[in-house]
Design an enzyme around this catalytic site. Structure first.
Site, PDB file in Angstrom:
ATOM      1  N   TRP A  99     -20.163  15.116  10.057  1.00 20.44           N
ATOM      2  CA  TRP A  99     -19.053  14.866   9.136  1.00 20.44           C
ATOM      3  C   TRP A  99     -19.067  15.858   7.967  1.00 20.44           C
ATOM      4  O   TRP A  99     -20.110  16.128   7.385  1.00 20.44           O
ATOM      5  CB  TRP A  99     -19.133  13.449   8.576  1.00 20.44           C
ATOM      6  CG  TRP A  99     -18.940  12.386   9.611  1.00 20.44           C
ATOM      7  CD1 TRP A  99     -19.880  11.548  10.121  1.00 20.44           C
ATOM      8  CD2 TRP A  99     -17.706  12.039  10.253  1.00 20.44           C
ATOM      9  NE1 TRP A  99     -19.328  10.710  11.044  1.00 20.44           N
ATOM     10  CE2 TRP A  99     -17.986  10.980  11.152  1.00 20.44           C
ATOM     11  CE3 TRP A  99     -16.386  12.521  10.166  1.00 20.44           C
ATOM     12  CZ2 TRP A  99     -17.013  10.399  11.948  1.00 20.44           C
ATOM     13  CZ3 TRP A  99     -15.413  11.941  10.960  1.00 20.44           C
ATOM     14  CH2 TRP A  99     -15.733  10.882  11.843  1.00 20.44           C
TER      15      TRP A  99
ATOM     16  N   GLU B  36      -5.662  -3.334  -1.957  1.00 19.26           N
ATOM     17  CA  GLU B  36      -6.257  -4.492  -1.274  1.00 19.26           C
ATOM     18  C   GLU B  36      -7.371  -5.146  -2.086  1.00 19.26           C
ATOM     19  O   GLU B  36      -7.839  -6.232  -1.733  1.00 19.26           O
ATOM     20  CB  GLU B  36      -6.821  -4.057   0.090  1.00 19.26           C
ATOM     21  CG  GLU B  36      -5.759  -3.629   1.099  1.00 19.26           C
ATOM     22  CD  GLU B  36      -5.411  -2.142   1.012  1.00 19.26           C
ATOM     23  OE1 GLU B  36      -5.631  -1.536  -0.067  1.00 19.26           O
ATOM     24  OE2 GLU B  36      -4.909  -1.593   2.004  1.00 19.26           O
TER      25      GLU B  36
ATOM     26  N   THR C  84       0.860  -1.186   0.000  1.00 19.61           N
ATOM     27  CA  THR C  84       0.000   0.000   0.000  1.00 19.61           C
ATOM     28  C   THR C  84       0.894   1.233   0.000  1.00 19.61           C
ATOM     29  O   THR C  84       2.073   1.156   0.340  1.00 19.61           O
ATOM     30  CB  THR C  84      -0.877   0.028   1.263  1.00 19.61           C
ATOM     31  OG1 THR C  84      -0.012   0.099   2.401  1.00 19.61           O
ATOM     32  CG2 THR C  84      -1.719  -1.220   1.364  1.00 19.61           C
TER      33      THR C  84
ATOM     34  N   LYS D 177     -14.632  16.077  11.288  1.00 12.87           N
ATOM     35  CA  LYS D 177     -15.762  15.960  12.204  1.00 12.87           C
ATOM     36  C   LYS D 177     -15.922  17.271  12.951  1.00 12.87           C
ATOM     37  O   LYS D 177     -15.105  17.627  13.801  1.00 12.87           O
ATOM     38  CB  LYS D 177     -15.572  14.807  13.188  1.00 12.87           C
ATOM     39  CG  LYS D 177     -16.861  14.492  13.932  1.00 12.87           C
ATOM     40  CD  LYS D 177     -16.884  13.074  14.463  1.00 12.87           C
ATOM     41  CE  LYS D 177     -18.293  12.670  14.875  1.00 12.87           C
ATOM     42  NZ  LYS D 177     -18.358  11.288  15.340  1.00 12.87           N
TER      43      LYS D 177
END
Lengths: 552, 552
Positions: free
Chosen positions: A442, A327, A181, A437
């Site tokens: 959000w 992934e 990654t 946040k």
């Protein structure tokens, strides 16, 4: 009943060798240097590479590649995996520390490197626990070679080896590849693919109608590097389908890309939106067209609607967005347009094309709220995106990051947050860690960025959270402006508000920067940006870069 | 590494249920009666059918379908296999004797039948060892129902059952389907597919770029019946890809097909060349066009070049030929045009499009001579075609026909004879049993037929071997002529010779017939034709049908 033929890279390779022997592979090594070959040559050399590796490395060795896109890198994709060994693609744009760490963590015993990248290996060698055998594609700087002791010549080895005959029996569940990654949080993590997962991703994602749909009729140019999640699987797909392959040079000069696309009659090309923005700008500035190109595959981030419109209306080229990650091998969803929308004007298709679309066959999604319940498919409720499928990871190498696999057993937690609309379309709201946040609600950094980038003077925009004593977090924007223009925080807020952003989501800070920090794969590096902007915390709204940016 | 998700029909179904819920399914039951539904309805009803079958039949039961193409038949494809039971598609065009034999041989415990076909089951019931439970789709003739004792109503059962929740865990190597060969020699033989083979055929053949390449952007009309090798896999592919489905009525009236194609904006349709010849003739006679249709999938026999030209030049529609058989699920090769031929004039592409093309990924071919060696890829040397791949049979049901699997271990002997040209293209010369061996050399009945069919007065032509005392066998041709025309043996021989057929291959006999006998799937029935023409053996060349044709 039916034959038990294993799903290994042999299945992608074996029919191609004979049936598509004439198909061309073009490697543009630099703007002036080109190499042309055919699938017949490729297959012969991949078989010779098997023999080379049999002589050099244990049967289950991990073989790294540190290489640009090229016919030789394609030979390595197949030679390494067909031999039963593991292909580990290394990203030359990583920092030395991460690169060395990854080579050690994976345990590479051999590295096949582009000649100019041998110097990189020489530079990081002192940090490595053990230095792998190095095989160089093309000329090597003598200083670098000396530092490493021995550097083998790829072409000499392959030319002098005999082609490995027949077919090698491999277990479809054995490891075929490793990618890491990009590691925007902490150390990169290793993602191991099996032969089975590579074949199923090729079949159900890359060569499927809802994916890039490679076939013998296509000529595909993977602009996305082969060290970046197997160039989204395009090289495996092209070999399996018999599609002509064109590899562009590592320096992504738009004029060179445009000329290659025209000269080789490229029909499909894949890369991040940044590349296609540069291509569109070059065409705009210098005129010209894109010949036989019919479809652009976009990944990494959502293409702006204006870009989709430009390519569609000016050049008759469709854009297909794909969403996924290392992934997920990487393709999980695509924005292939439904038949029912085929007759609509482009303006009414844009929203679909720019979305993450729907899962391809094999992938199931779950978007779940904090209680673990799936959110309603109303396009409004957002939740964590979980994925399941035969080319989705069930555990990182050496047990890293176990929390991605435990929250919902049998599923992978992607770290992206999204919504699903009534038409089944996935929309990516943000990376979980990039959401802001504020007062318990959000705010999507992605929405603020894409709206800011719609402003005529804004070239790029990145938004991150800044600590705020009252609200917890508040958004701060970093923007790159067009030459000779300026933008105040008030003007930016006004622009956002008139384009539908609720007042409480407007950024409290705006800084004008020369460039936005990026990761090794070209994404905004918000970890670095957050650190750079951290000193804005609890300041009054400002519009200049903090005097002292923290170190990278 | 990667998740171990089984390759079962759940993998084709599960994502489609949510992501493609709006996609339409149109069933034209008759020229005047239409049924419209969506993938959401289909998925719900398939889940209800699972519950119905759980109540009616053992967990591993074989469930037959004797049905026309329809949304209900699609529900059966999925409901039966998702439940873990085996889908056995029955061909209503078979003779009563073969149909009864097949139901007994497979051991069907339940049959889902179109209402009008319940009479067929009633008629053959006395021949069956045990009468399956019958579930009828639509109204049933009361006489037929009475004869069978009890006939259940499909719609009532499905409507009143609860949808089976969640996902059922199945082994990907368990049986999912059974089709029988058309049995032009001896009894039909059972071909069992596994879940794994169905999924891989869908992924690597049906939905692949080199295959029909179904996607969400397409609307597909399978004219090929769903009882004929799963309609070439198109229904499975359409569900997996989210392609709109249009099912035509069982009576293939060209005017109805044309109207459906236009009204529903069908983009791809699949059927035997005979269907497309009729469509082309109807368009020629009555005018009109085919709307959004872009590609015709042809199988069963090679499309004549004139047909390819007509569709390409007059309507802008490509033809894609696929070659295969029940034993290969069925798609093994396709004639997808290579990129390098894309700029050629149509005349130079025809030869490729009309060939069997190249294997799709997953399939390997071996064309071998009598000594077992692979023939050179020169387009001239012919040999027996062997196939290998994860959707190729490794043994018939109950051990029938073992000789197809023993000649070359690990391969299936197709019974077709072919050549491979330097471009890797497969050409089917003939069925092994239809080749004519004359003086020790082989004559292709297929070549004589296609050349005869190029004659302006010949509507159809079939060529078979006739015993000959001197040469072993000699070719005899049966032709159907256009109304008001005639053709002598001498004229036919002259036509063939001027079109490149060597003199020694010219037929010795020509008979003019009203129609050529066909099998239940519409192919020339050469077994019957050989019997009809057998009395020509050792006669002088003739040009009339023998006075007494032997019985069928």
């Amino acid at each position: 009943m039916m034959m038990d033929v294993a799903l290994t890279t042999w299945l992608l390779f074996e029919h191609a060798e004979g049936a598509y022997a004439d198909t061309e592979i073009v490697t543009q090594r630099s703007p002036t240097e080109q190499h042309r070959s055919r699938f017949g040559d490729f297959a012969d050399r991949a078989r010779r590479l098997i023999t080379v590796l049999d002589d050099l490395a244990p049967p289950e060795a991990i073989v790294g590649t540190l290489a640009w896109n090229s016919a030789e890198h394609l030979e390595a994709y197949f030679g390494i995996t067909l031999s039963g060994r593991t292909l580990h693609t290394l990203n030359p744009r990583l920092g030395d520390d991460d690169l060395a760490w990854i080579i050690d963590d994976a345990g590479d015993e051999v590295i096949i490197a582009s000649g100019d990248l041998v110097a990189t290996v020489a530079r990081i060698a002192p940090r490595l626990r053990q230095i792998p055998r190095i095989i160089a594609i093309g000329p090597v700087d003598p200083g670098a070679a000396n530092a490493l002791g021995e550097v083998l010549d790829y072409d000499a080895l392959v030319t002098s080896a005999d082609p490995a005959p027949g077919t090698r029996t491999l277990d479809e569940r054995q490891r075929a590849g490793i990618c890491y990654t990009s590691g925007t949080t902490g150390r990169p993590k290793g993602v191991a693919s099996t032969h089975r997962s590579l074949v199923l991703h090729t079949a159900l994602a890359v060569n499927a109608g809802n994916g890039p749909a490679l076939s013998r009729s296509e000529c595909v140019m993977p602009v996305v590097p082969m060290f970046h999640v197997y160039a989204w699987g395009l090289p495996f797909g092209a070999v399996a389908a018999g599609a002509k392959l064109v590899f562009p040079p590592p320096t992504l000069n738009p004029a060179v890309l445009i000329e290659l696309i025209r000269a080789e009659r490229v029909t499909k090309a894949g890369g991040v939106p940044t590349v296609w923005i540069a291509v569109a700008e070059a065409l705009e500035a210098n005129g010209g067209d894109l010949g036989a190109l019919r479809e652009l595959l976009c990944g990494g981030s959502a293409p702006p609607p204006s870009l989709i419109t430009t390519f569609a209306e000016r050049y008759g080229i469709r854009m297909l967005q794909a969403w996924g990650m290392t992934e997920t091998s990487p393709i999980a969803t695509t924005s292939r347009l439904p038949h029912a929308m085929g007759e609509l004007p482009l303006a009414d298709q844009l929203d679909h094309i720019a979305s993450a679309g729907a899962p391809v066959a094999g992938i199931t999604l779950a978007v779940v709220d904090e209680t673990g319940s799936e959110v309603p498919h109303d396009g409004a409720h957002m939740g964590d995106i979980y994925v399941r499928g035969p080319w989705v990871l069930d555990g990182y190498l050496h047990g890293a990051g176990p929390e991605s696999f435990t929250a919902r057993p049998g599923w992978f937690r992607t770290g992206d947050v999204g919504t699903i609309d009534p038409g089944g379309r996935l929309r990516i709201v943000d990376r979980t860690k990039d959401l802001i946040k504020s007062g318990g609600e959000w705010i999507s950094s992605v929405l603020l960025e894409s709206t800011l980038m719609g402003h005529p003077d804004v070239v790029e925009a990145a938004v991150v959270a800044i600590a705020d004593a009252r609200w917890g977090e508040r958004p701060a924007a970093a923007v790159v402006l067009a030459p000779g223009t300026s933008l105040s925080l008030a003007a930016a807020r006004a622009w956002l508000e008139t384009h539908g952003v609720p007042r409480w989501q407007l950024p409290d800070h705006l800084v004008v920067v020369d460039e936005i920090p990026r990761t090794s794969v070209g994404k905004f590096d918000k970890k670095v940006l957050r650190a750079q902007l951290a000193s804005l915390a609890d300041e009054r709204p400002s519009s200049s870069l903090p005097a002292s940016a923290p170190p990278d």
